[in-house]
Write an enzyme that holds these catalytic residues in place. Sequence first.
Site: not given
Ligand SMILES: NC(=O)c1ccc[n+]([C@@H]2O[C@H](COP(=O)([O-])OP(=O)(O)OC[C@H]3O[C@@H](n4cnc5c(N)ncnc54)[C@H](O)[C@@H]3O)[C@@H](O)[C@H]2O)c1
Length: 264
Positions: A154, A158
């Site tokens: 991850y 990133k």
């Molecule tokens: N939640 C956190 O703390 C956090 C922190 C930093 C970065 N992020 C980043 O933010 C983004 C969203 O995260 P989130 O927390 O909302 O996650 P989440 O799991 O709630 O949502 C992720 C979404 O992406 C979709 N998805 C996953 N793989 C996919 C693919 N191969 N093709 C198309 N869609 C796909 C899933 O179906 C889901 O709807 C991600 O890139 C994550 O790495 C999240």
Amino acid sequence: MQLQNQTALVTGAGQGIGRAIALRFAAEGADIAIADLNMDTAQATAEDIRQRGRRAFVHHTDVSDYDQVQALVAATVEALGKIDILVNNAGIGKGQRFLEVSKENWQRHINIHLSGSFYCAQAAAREMAKQEYGRIVNIASVAGLMGPINLAPYGAAKAGIIGLTRSAALDLADSGITVNAIAPGPIETELLKTWPPQALRERAQHMPIARLGQVEEIAHAALFLASPDSSFITGTVLVVDGGGVAAGSYMVEKYRQRKQHDKE
Ligand SMILES: NC(=O)c1ccc[n+]([C@@H]2O[C@H](COP(=O)([O-])OP(=O)(O)OC[C@H]3O[C@@H](n4cnc5c(N)ncnc54)[C@H](O)[C@@H]3O)[C@@H](O)[C@H]2O)c1
């Protein structure tokens, strides 16, 4: 209405951060294309967008598949006419200790986060270049700036997204397209629910702003970078993390002081 008559493609907008971004953009006047693997959640987001009076288009897409991304962009242009904004948000996060990281886990993270962001950015930018205007917002993470624990695939993916942001920004500047990244800290979504509750509470206590972030707080930042107002900003990383990166190793001291204060 900062995005009146604009069209935004948001990957992974079925839930979490992507959903909040899609709804915020729609509230600002944009039509939204949603690319996700989960059609139930994607359709629910689309329905909420339509209720806000905007058009919504849903496309089943695995962003790690090059051909599916080409089809997504073509179908989006056919359905909504153009793409002004792309948010590369789709992602996964599976923790594994470094010595146990499987080849599959490594490749899945790199394929979805890094290759997926590149495939979508390139295909969308080809459309944006025709109109000499575009905004690309990549959702990176503080894990791409600092070493996360038990998250090597991850963190590497990133960090790669941040590198991709910078090089795409340079290459696309002459086409009127800006490319920026957001590095969220811990945000309260399904992605974090795999953490034990106590560990999450302690993580929040280490942060200068002692709580987890909310999805709307990332959506606000995404709106700024996606709007015409950010016209002289490209190749940057906007950290939205309650001060965690600013604190660095002082996060531990912050936590110790809070514990001490609680005892007194
Ligand atoms: N939640 C956190 O703390 C956090 C922190 C930093 C970065 N992020 C980043 O933010 C983004 C969203 O995260 P989130 O927390 O909302 O996650 P989440 O799991 O709630 O949502 C992720 C979404 O992406 C979709 N998805 C996953 N793989 C996919 C693919 N191969 N093709 C198309 N869609 C796909 C899933 O179906 C889901 O709807 C991600 O890139 C994550 O790495 C999240």
